[in-house]
Scaffold this active site. Structure first.
Site, short mmCIF file in Angstrom:
data_model
loop_
_atom_site.label_atom_id
_atom_site.label_comp_id
_atom_site.label_asym_id
_atom_site.label_seq_id
_atom_site.Cartn_x
_atom_site.Cartn_y
_atom_site.Cartn_z
N ALA A 125 -5.37 1.57 0.11
CA ALA A 125 -5.13 0.63 -1.13
C ALA A 125 -4.48 -0.75 -0.94
CB ALA A 125 -4.98 1.40 -2.27
N TYR A 183 -12.63 -2.91 4.85
CA TYR A 183 -11.63 -3.18 3.77
C TYR A 183 -10.84 -2.07 3.34
CZ TYR A 183 -13.39 -8.01 4.46
OH TYR A 183 -13.50 -9.21 4.88
N ARG A 230 -14.08 -0.59 -2.73
CA ARG A 230 -13.95 0.40 -4.08
C ARG A 230 -14.87 -0.38 -5.01
NH1 ARG A 230 -10.89 1.18 -8.90
NH2 ARG A 230 -10.60 3.41 -9.35
N GLU A 272 -7.21 -6.52 -5.63
CA GLU A 272 -7.27 -7.18 -4.47
C GLU A 272 -8.28 -8.33 -4.65
OE1 GLU A 272 -7.05 -3.46 -1.37
OE2 GLU A 272 -9.01 -4.75 -1.50
N GLY A 274 -8.83 -2.18 -7.79
CA GLY A 274 -8.27 -0.96 -7.32
C GLY A 274 -8.04 0.05 -8.06
N PRO A 275 -7.29 1.36 -7.88
CA PRO A 275 -7.29 2.34 -8.78
C PRO A 275 -6.46 1.88 -9.87
CG PRO A 275 -6.34 2.78 -6.63
CD PRO A 275 -6.76 1.52 -6.48
N HIS A 308 -17.85 1.74 -11.37
CA HIS A 308 -17.90 1.64 -9.67
C HIS A 308 -19.12 1.14 -9.51
CE1 HIS A 308 -13.51 3.72 -9.17
NE2 HIS A 308 -13.75 3.06 -10.33
#
Length: 211
Positions: free
Chosen positions: A162, A156, A121, A146, A140-141, A59
């Site tokens: 999410a 955002y 994220r 996105e 995303g997770p 990340h």
């Protein structure tokens, strides 16, 4: 490791090369933006423009590119810290907008801050379209990767939102925090790591599309 690279828009006369990369500071992973000079055969005279952005083994973003306004845009991930994306005192989980000399543009949405947008994220793809709009792809997770249209001062959503604002708590947060929903979201996730804008006529069915 190396995360992103960009050349100064006036490279022929101002041969600056911008790199963003991770480094170890003791036991901690950090991230920095550095400007080098290309002398025709090697990079020299490194100048750290932004230092000690929190990093992690995941990340971290990060992509950099110059916009039509001559500013440098840089994405940062949340580095696994869910409190960072909504914190305006942290550069993590943001899109940053930077003058070529490393200073803060006077017309940024928050005076004195590099932050252009928040609530991200892990945005990795970034591209400007021919009409000057800035798009990003964001991990995303396990759901809701996105594609976003990035706008000045917008939120955002992450980690409160999410994907789209489609759950009751998300709707409330979005209404209160100027959230810009994604153009599209993917579940199952695609893990889009890079995007580009195609405007050539050689493949007409791709013209003016994001790849």
């Amino acid at each position: 490791g190396l995360l992103g690279m960009a050349l100064h828009p006036g490279f022929d006369t101002e041969p600056y090369v911008y790199l963003v990369y991770n480094f170890l500071s003791g036991e901690f992973i950090k991230e920095r933006l550095v400007r080098y000079i290309w002398n025709g055969s090697t990079l020299e005279q490194p100048e750290i423009l932004i230092n000690n952005i929190p990093g992690n083994s995941y990340h971290d973003g990060s992509r950099i590119l110059f916009g039509p306004d001559g500013k440098l845009y840089m994405s940062t991930g949340d580095a696994g810290n869910l409190s960072s994306p909504q914190n305006l005192n942290s550069l993590s989980g943001k899109i940053l907008r930077i003058n070529p000399d490393g200073s803060v543009p006077a017309d940024n949405p928050t005076p004195g801050s590099y932050i252009w947008s928040l609530g991200h994220r892990n945005p990795q793809g970034m591209v400007f379209s021919d009409d000057g709009k800035l798009y990003s792809s964001e991990h995303g997770p396990s759901n809701d990767d996105e594609l976003n249209l990035l706008e000045s001062g917008r939120n955002y959503g992450w980690p409160e939102v999410a994907g789209f604002c489609n759950m009751p708590a998300e709707v409330t947060f979005c209404d209160l925090n100027n959230v810009r929903e994604p153009l599209t979201a993917w579940t199952p996730t695609l893990a889009v790591a890079g995007i580009d804008f195609y405007s050539h006529s050689n493949i007409p069915e791709w013209q003016n599309n994001i790849l």
